[in-house]
Design a protein around this motif. Structure first.
Motif, short mmCIF file in Angstrom:
data_model
loop_
_atom_site.label_atom_id
_atom_site.label_comp_id
_atom_site.label_asym_id
_atom_site.label_seq_id
_atom_site.Cartn_x
_atom_site.Cartn_y
_atom_site.Cartn_z
N MET A 1 0.81 -1.20 0.00
CA MET A 1 0.00 0.00 0.00
C MET A 1 0.86 1.27 0.00
N GLN A 2 2.14 1.14 0.26
CA GLN A 2 3.00 2.33 0.34
C GLN A 2 3.76 2.53 -0.96
N THR A 3 4.26 3.75 -1.14
CA THR A 3 4.90 4.10 -2.40
C THR A 3 6.15 3.26 -2.68
N ASN A 4 6.80 2.76 -1.64
CA ASN A 4 8.02 1.96 -1.86
C ASN A 4 7.78 0.47 -1.62
N GLY A 5 6.52 0.05 -1.46
CA GLY A 5 6.22 -1.33 -1.10
C GLY A 5 6.69 -2.35 -2.11
N ILE A 6 6.44 -2.09 -3.40
CA ILE A 6 6.81 -3.05 -4.44
C ILE A 6 8.32 -3.25 -4.47
N TYR A 7 9.07 -2.14 -4.43
CA TYR A 7 10.52 -2.24 -4.53
C TYR A 7 11.14 -2.81 -3.25
N SER A 8 10.52 -2.55 -2.11
CA SER A 8 10.99 -3.17 -0.87
C SER A 8 10.84 -4.67 -0.95
N GLN A 9 9.69 -5.15 -1.45
CA GLN A 9 9.47 -6.59 -1.57
C GLN A 9 10.43 -7.20 -2.59
N MET A 10 10.68 -6.48 -3.69
CA MET A 10 11.63 -6.98 -4.69
C MET A 10 13.03 -7.11 -4.09
N ALA A 11 13.42 -6.15 -3.25
CA ALA A 11 14.74 -6.21 -2.61
C ALA A 11 14.82 -7.40 -1.66
N ILE A 12 13.77 -7.62 -0.89
CA ILE A 12 13.73 -8.75 0.03
C ILE A 12 13.86 -10.06 -0.73
N ASP A 13 13.10 -10.17 -1.83
CA ASP A 13 13.14 -11.39 -2.63
C ASP A 13 14.52 -11.58 -3.27
N ALA A 14 15.10 -10.50 -3.77
CA ALA A 14 16.42 -10.60 -4.41
C ALA A 14 17.49 -11.03 -3.40
N LEU A 15 17.45 -10.48 -2.21
CA LEU A 15 18.43 -10.87 -1.18
C LEU A 15 18.26 -12.34 -0.80
N ASN A 16 17.04 -12.79 -0.66
CA ASN A 16 16.81 -14.21 -0.37
C ASN A 16 17.29 -15.10 -1.50
N ALA A 17 17.11 -14.66 -2.75
CA ALA A 17 17.60 -15.43 -3.89
C ALA A 17 19.13 -15.51 -3.87
N LEU A 18 19.78 -14.39 -3.55
CA LEU A 18 21.25 -14.36 -3.52
C LEU A 18 21.84 -15.32 -2.51
N VAL A 19 21.17 -15.50 -1.37
CA VAL A 19 21.72 -16.39 -0.34
C VAL A 19 21.13 -17.79 -0.41
N GLY A 20 20.31 -18.06 -1.43
CA GLY A 20 19.77 -19.40 -1.64
C GLY A 20 18.69 -19.81 -0.65
N SER A 21 17.94 -18.85 -0.15
CA SER A 21 16.93 -19.21 0.85
C SER A 21 15.50 -19.15 0.32
N ILE A 22 15.34 -19.30 -1.01
CA ILE A 22 13.99 -19.40 -1.55
C ILE A 22 13.65 -20.87 -1.68
N ASP A 23 12.52 -21.25 -1.12
CA ASP A 23 12.07 -22.64 -1.06
C ASP A 23 13.07 -23.52 -0.31
N ALA A 24 13.68 -22.95 0.71
CA ALA A 24 14.62 -23.68 1.55
C ALA A 24 14.16 -23.55 3.01
N PRO A 25 14.52 -24.50 3.85
CA PRO A 25 14.13 -24.40 5.26
C PRO A 25 14.57 -23.06 5.86
N GLY A 26 13.63 -22.37 6.51
CA GLY A 26 13.93 -21.10 7.13
C GLY A 26 13.86 -19.91 6.18
N GLY A 27 13.64 -20.17 4.92
CA GLY A 27 13.61 -19.08 3.94
C GLY A 27 12.21 -18.81 3.43
N LEU A 28 12.14 -18.13 2.29
CA LEU A 28 10.86 -17.83 1.67
C LEU A 28 10.35 -19.05 0.93
N LEU A 29 9.09 -19.35 1.12
CA LEU A 29 8.48 -20.48 0.42
C LEU A 29 7.68 -19.97 -0.76
N ILE A 30 7.80 -20.64 -1.89
CA ILE A 30 7.01 -20.28 -3.06
C ILE A 30 5.61 -20.85 -2.87
#
Length: 195
Positions: A1-30
């Motif tokens: 809902m905020q003006t920077n919300g989309i880019y904040s979420q993209m940054a969070i997702d990108a950082l999780n991708a960089l450290v390999g924590s997408i779809d991994a235990p303790g990380g972001l689940l698809i």
């Protein structure tokens, strides 16, 4: 809902991708979606094709918001400028942007340019009070509702909410039923798209 919300979420997702924590235990689940049945195809005609070819008013899915499903904070400016087109009717469903969005006074000024506003809210909130027509939906105690899981759980899940108050306390109607009735009232291909 905020003006920077989309880019904040993209940054969070990108950082999780960089450290390999997408779809991994303790990380972001698809989020996996349930295998829903397909809707019947829309019976298209020239009017429907013209409507479907119009860009979204909020700019979601285009630059600079290519991955966004919605960008509500852009509505004030876009309604004010009439770009990508002027809005002559606005349906507001179960939301209160005059309370929720930042800089709500800008939105109030923009909404003054919209000739006809319909609210489907069951609550007399700021946006509903500003509307020209109120067609209240039931509260979550009074209606059937599909309930899908927000991203994050990781496995497919679907719920169905049933009314705990029956009949409804007041004269309310499900918004989906109202829209189907409007579509059928329009006749032609629009009505045939809602068998």
């Amino acid at each position: 809902m905020q003006t920077n919300g989309i880019y904040s979420q993209m940054a969070i997702d990108a950082l999780n991708a960089l450290v390999g924590s997408i779809d991994a235990p303790g990380g972001l689940l698809i989020q996996r979606k349930p295998p829903y049945a397909k809707w019947p195809p829309v019976q298209r005609d020239a009017i429907i094709e013209k409507g479907l070819s119009q860009p979204r008013v909020d700019g979601a899915g285009t630059m600079p918001f290519p991955f966004a499903e919605e960008v509500p904070y852009t509505l004030s400016e876009r309604i004010q400028t009439g770009k990508p087109y002027a809005i002559d009717t606005l349906f507001v469903y179960y939301t209160n942007p005059l309370f929720n969005l930042p800089e709500s006074e800008k939105l109030r000024t923009a909404l003054e340019k919209v000739p006809f506003i319909v609210s489907f809210s069951p609550f007399m909130d700021e946006t509903t009070l500003f509307s020209d027509l109120v067609l209240p939906d039931g509260t979550y105690f009074e209606r059937w509702q599909d309930d899908y899981v927000e991203p994050g759980l990781g496995f497919p899940m679907f719920g169905l909410r049933s009314p705990v108050i029956s009949p409804s306390l007041y004269d309310v109607r499900n918004t989906g039923d109202v829209l189907i009735e409007i579509a059928k009232g329009l006749g032609g291909n629009m009505a045939r798209s809602f068998p």
